[in-house]
Write a protein that holds these residues in place. Structure first.
Motif, mmCIF file in Angstrom:
data_model
loop_
_atom_site.group_PDB
_atom_site.id
_atom_site.type_symbol
_atom_site.label_atom_id
_atom_site.label_comp_id
_atom_site.label_asym_id
_atom_site.label_seq_id
_atom_site.Cartn_x
_atom_site.Cartn_y
_atom_site.Cartn_z
ATOM 1 N N ASP A 1 0.807 -1.216 0.000
ATOM 2 C CA ASP A 1 0.000 0.000 0.000
ATOM 3 C C ASP A 1 0.843 1.270 0.000
ATOM 4 O O ASP A 1 0.388 2.308 -0.436
ATOM 5 N N PHE A 2 2.065 1.212 0.517
ATOM 6 C CA PHE A 2 2.986 2.351 0.524
ATOM 7 C C PHE A 2 2.327 3.610 1.081
ATOM 8 O O PHE A 2 2.305 4.657 0.460
ATOM 9 N N TYR A 3 1.777 3.537 2.291
ATOM 10 C CA TYR A 3 1.086 4.677 2.867
ATOM 11 C C TYR A 3 2.033 5.788 3.312
ATOM 12 O O TYR A 3 1.718 6.951 3.204
ATOM 13 N N ASN A 4 3.173 5.453 3.814
ATOM 14 C CA ASN A 4 4.054 6.462 4.397
ATOM 15 C C ASN A 4 5.256 6.725 3.495
ATOM 16 O O ASN A 4 6.382 6.754 3.947
ATOM 17 N N GLU A 5 5.005 6.944 2.229
ATOM 18 C CA GLU A 5 6.076 7.181 1.264
ATOM 19 C C GLU A 5 5.935 8.572 0.661
ATOM 20 O O GLU A 5 5.210 9.405 1.165
ATOM 21 N N SER A 6 6.616 8.812 -0.433
ATOM 22 C CA SER A 6 6.652 10.143 -1.028
ATOM 23 C C SER A 6 5.308 10.553 -1.634
ATOM 24 O O SER A 6 4.436 9.724 -1.880
ATOM 25 N N TYR A 7 5.188 11.843 -1.891
ATOM 26 C CA TYR A 7 3.968 12.412 -2.460
ATOM 27 C C TYR A 7 3.683 11.814 -3.833
ATOM 28 O O TYR A 7 2.534 11.536 -4.163
ATOM 29 N N ASN A 8 4.713 11.604 -4.642
ATOM 30 C CA ASN A 8 4.527 11.037 -5.985
ATOM 31 C C ASN A 8 3.951 9.627 -5.919
ATOM 32 O O ASN A 8 3.098 9.257 -6.722
ATOM 33 N N ILE A 9 4.397 8.841 -4.960
ATOM 34 C CA ILE A 9 3.853 7.491 -4.795
ATOM 35 C C ILE A 9 2.404 7.565 -4.341
ATOM 36 O O ILE A 9 1.565 6.786 -4.788
#
Length: 64
Positions: A14-22
């Motif tokens: 899910d990549f919740y806490n990653e960069s804005y682009n993701i």
């Protein structure tokens, strides 16, 4: 070929806490159609908002 690899990688988690682009690639501004999608979109927005607040706090403390 590269786009297929990127899409496959984004589907792994899910990549919740990653960069804005993701966050955008994972559907930050999408229109959810089910309760599960609404829940995930709101979770994504809350985490991003929290991250922005933390960055703003760091910037404000550095300027003092």
């Amino acid at each position: 070929m590269i786009v297929k690899n990127i899409i496959a990688m984004l589907q792994l988690d899910d990549f919740y806490n990653e960069s804005y682009n993701i966050q955008i690639a994972k559907g930050l501004y999408s229109n959810p159609t089910s309760y599960k999608e609404i829940w995930k979109a709101e979770k994504r927005r809350r985490i991003l908002k929290k991250k922005v607040r933390q960055l703003e706090k760091k910037l404000n403390n550095g300027n003092k």
